[in-house]
Design a protein around this motif. Structure first.
Motif, PDB file in Angstrom:
ATOM      1  N   GLN A  96       4.046  23.669 -29.864  1.00 12.49           N
ATOM      2  CA  GLN A  96       2.633  23.911 -29.566  1.00 12.49           C
ATOM      3  C   GLN A  96       1.885  24.440 -30.776  1.00 12.49           C
ATOM      4  N   GLN A  97       2.531  25.335 -31.521  1.00 11.69           N
ATOM      5  CA  GLN A  97       1.904  25.854 -32.721  1.00 11.69           C
ATOM      6  C   GLN A  97       1.708  24.745 -33.746  1.00 11.69           C
ATOM      7  N   GLN A  99       1.363  21.551 -33.046  1.00  9.93           N
ATOM      8  CA  GLN A  99       0.271  20.711 -32.557  1.00  9.93           C
ATOM      9  C   GLN A  99      -1.085  21.360 -32.807  1.00  9.93           C
ATOM     10  N   LEU A 100      -1.148  22.696 -32.591  1.00  9.61           N
ATOM     11  CA  LEU A 100      -2.400  23.405 -32.863  1.00  9.61           C
ATOM     12  C   LEU A 100      -2.763  23.329 -34.335  1.00  9.61           C
ATOM     13  N   TYR A 101      -1.754  23.513 -35.198  1.00  2.94           N
ATOM     14  CA  TYR A 101      -2.008  23.423 -36.633  1.00  2.94           C
ATOM     15  C   TYR A 101      -2.445  22.008 -37.027  1.00  2.94           C
ATOM     16  N   ALA A 103      -4.021  19.905 -35.066  1.00  4.31           N
ATOM     17  CA  ALA A 103      -5.402  19.731 -34.600  1.00  4.31           C
ATOM     18  C   ALA A 103      -6.384  20.464 -35.515  1.00  4.31           C
ATOM     19  N   GLU A 104      -6.034  21.701 -35.903  1.00  7.00           N
ATOM     20  CA  GLU A 104      -6.907  22.438 -36.808  1.00  7.00           C
ATOM     21  C   GLU A 104      -6.997  21.753 -38.166  1.00  7.00           C
ATOM     22  N   SER A 267     -13.189  22.117 -27.906  1.00  6.08           N
ATOM     23  CA  SER A 267     -11.932  21.578 -28.422  1.00  6.08           C
ATOM     24  C   SER A 267     -11.562  22.089 -29.796  1.00  6.08           C
ATOM     25  N   HIS A 268     -12.385  22.893 -30.441  1.00  5.97           N
ATOM     26  CA  HIS A 268     -12.065  23.414 -31.770  1.00  5.97           C
ATOM     27  C   HIS A 268     -12.760  24.754 -31.957  1.00  5.97           C
ATOM     28  N   SER A 269     -12.368  25.453 -33.004  1.00  2.76           N
ATOM     29  CA  SER A 269     -12.891  26.803 -33.229  1.00  2.76           C
ATOM     30  C   SER A 269     -13.454  26.998 -34.627  1.00  2.76           C
TER      31      SER A 269
END
Length: 401
Positions: A96-97, A99-101, A103-104, A267-269
């Motif tokens: 998950q981390q 995938q988050l990375y 996406a970021e 969907s993003h930050s």
């Protein structure tokens, strides 16, 4: 009768002899088996016959060993399962981390591409949290006055406009989204260039084009892209804003157009703050109100004196006799003549102090003869013609005095 002794008490060969005999036989068999392999077949037959007996004899031992192995393997398997579950949880978190990375990383790459396309300087910011007010659409970023953020700066992402900075703190800043009820942005339709203003609709998360003329709603279609027009001097022109989702043609004067924002924070930050305002031509200087000076005021007063002296003398005013009060009857003579001629009487204009002084000055010469009364329709312009001799005579009288 012969009695033989019982078998227990029979005496045979001595035990020493028996032991010696059997030892010799054993040695002979060992030598024969070692040298000639004569007992191999006998040994195999005996082993085959005795194997079931061996297995039966070993059953208790095997059962004990099996029970011990079962419990030891059970505990080891339980520990292994626990370890595998922990590894699975750690692997899922790492996945998950990752995938988050990813996406970021993809979002940051898109922001970098958008940063290259947008003119001017921009600042990367991260969303910390939403504002406390549930009735508004606001977020808080991790950039503030220390990083050069100012009020009114636009905030965008890789897809379009997000909002505008409405409050700045030393290390954070508050951004009001376009969908807030208090926000409005000038837009135009990318397809045909039709300009309008988009207003936020609050919690619905949509935009609305208000006061669109009914005949102009035909120029707006579903899935039209709205971009910034740049007329407000805040948002640069050409940034994507929203997509038209609904067009309603009402029977009234205005239609209704509902739009869905292209940019979003769900969907993003990461966002971009445009630090450089758009280049706009300088506004023309404001014209200062005209303030007349003292000389111009004096000229205007002189003109008023000349304009008011003419009607007063043209009305038949005669110079006053020395030592007598000025007569008021001639001032009303023109009104009486106009009433006799059938025209409404017009009140004579008020005379200035300078005219009163001229009228009150003693005349050394006889007054000028009265002239004919002009027609009623030319009463106003004929007054200066009759006033010129009187005023000129009064000036001569003052000069002779």
């Amino acid at each position: 009768m012969e009695y033989s002794p019982p078998p227990l008490f029979k005496q045979g060969a001595p035990a020493r002899v028996k032991m010696t005999l059997f030892a010799c036989i054993s040695i002979a068999l060992l030598l024969a088996d070692a040298r000639m392999n004569a007992l191999k077949t006998v040994r195999q037959v005996v082993g085959t016959v005795l194997y079931p007996l061996q297995m039966v004899a070993l059953l208790p031992r095997d059962a004990i060993y099996g029970v011990g192995d079962y419990f030891s393997s059970l505990s080891s398997l339980e520990k292994q399962v626990r370890d595998l579950k922990q590894q699975q949880i750690a692997s899922a978190q790492a996945l998950q981390q990752a995938q988050l990375y990813n996406a970021e990383n993809a979002q940051l790459r898109k922001l970098l591409d958008a940063r290259e396309r947008v003119p001017g300087k921009s600042l990367l910011a991260e969303i910390l949290y939403d504002a406390r007010d549930s009735s508004s659409r606001k977020i808080v970023l991790d950039r503030g006055i220390q990083q050069g953020v100012q009020l009114g700066l636009p905030v965008i992402d890789n897809q379009g406009v997000v909002g505008q900075v409405t409050r700045v703190f030393p290390f954070t800043s508050e951004v009001t989204l376009l969908t807030d009820k208090e926000q409005a942005i000038p837009v135009q339709v990318l397809r045909n260039g039709l300009r309008s203003v988009a207003y936020g609709r609050g919690q619905s998360g949509q935009l609305e084009l208000r006061f669109v003329a009914a005949q102009q709603t035909d120029n707006v279609q579903v899935n039209d892209i709205l971009i910034t027009s740049g007329l407000d001097g805040v948002y640069p022109a050409g940034l994507a804003v929203a997509r038209v989702t609904q067009v309603e043609n009402s029977n009234g004067v205005f239609g209704r157009v509902v739009c869905q924002p292209l940019a979003g924070i769900q969907s993003h930050s990461q966002l971009l703050i445009l630090m450089t305002p758009p280049d706009m031509p300088a506004r023309p200087p404001e014209e200062e109100p005209f303030k007349p000076n003292k000389k111009s005021k004096a000229k205007e007063m002189a003109k008023e004196v000349q304009g008011t002296a003419a009607p007063a003398t043209a009305a038949g005013a005669q110079p006053a006799v020395p030592g007598a009060a000025p007569a008021a009857a001639p001032a009303t003579a023109p009104a009486a003549r106009q009433a006799a001629a059938g025209t409404p009487a017009v009140a004579p204009p008020a005379t200035s102090p300078a005219v009163r002084q001229v009228a009150a000055a003693p005349a050394a010469t006889p007054p000028a003869p009265a002239q004919a009364v002009p027609p009623p329709r030319a009463a106003a312009p004929a007054a200066p013609v009759a006033a010129r001799p009187a005023a000129h005579g009064a000036a001569n009288d003052t000069q002779t005095r």
